[in-house]
Design a protein around this motif. Structure first.
Motif: not given
Length: 178
Positions: A114-120, A122-127, A149-155, A157-163
């Protein structure tokens, strides 16, 4: 002190966390560890959280965390990037670890994250989806609907593996082979 880019083997940090990361990363490398993440939490008496991996890929131990704590604490005392009193916490990244570096995204390709970006984007922040890997500037996920989806590292906010059972099995197999 804003960092627009980080070398691919270092996590992306900004502000005070970037300053702390810059100060402690060389010490960790000299000791045979890699920095996974720095977090500075709280205001009155902040907690500095350091998450590290062993450079050789083996599991980090309590003794490793204690050694890192002593060395990093001494370096932070000398450099003094945080005014006033603070607390230091050192931990391993764990199984459901944050994905902070290109190498993390490539190492755990095929696993859910799961990842969350600083700015949207493609219209979303959570992936949420399957990790496809990363290049120097972007981390890639295959979303549940099959799109990528390609998420820029600079954008990020947080990303982590799902158990998942697959992640537990892969982590157990990895620690047995080291």
């Amino acid at each position: 002190m804003e960092h627009a880019t980080s070398p691919p083997d270092l996590p992306h940090h900004t502000g005070l966390e970037a300053r702390v990361a810059d100060i402690i990363a060389p010490t960790l490398v000299d000791m045979g560890y890699e920095l996974v993440r720095v977090a500075v939490l709280g205001r009155e008496r902040p907690t500095v959280q350091i998450m590290a991996d062993r450079a050789d890929g083996s599991q980090i131990t309590l003794e490793d965390c204690e050694a890192i704590s002593r060395a990093v604490g001494a370096v932070l005392d000398v450099e003094d990037p945080i005014p006033g009193a603070w607390t230091l916490e050192v931990s391993s990244a764990g199984i459901d670890r944050p994905l902070t570096r290109r190498k993390d995204w490539n190492r755990f390709a095929g696993h859910l994250a799961r990842a969350e970006t600083v700015l949207p984007i493609d219209g979303r922040k959570r992936f949420s989806g399957t990790v496809l890997g990363a290049d120097d500037t972007h981390a890639r996920l295959r979303l549940e609907d099959g799109t990528e989806v390609a998420l820029p590292f600079t954008e990020i906010r947080k990303a982590r593996l799902v158990l998942t059972d697959a992640l537990i099995d892969a982590t157990a197999a990895s620690s047995r082979s080291n």
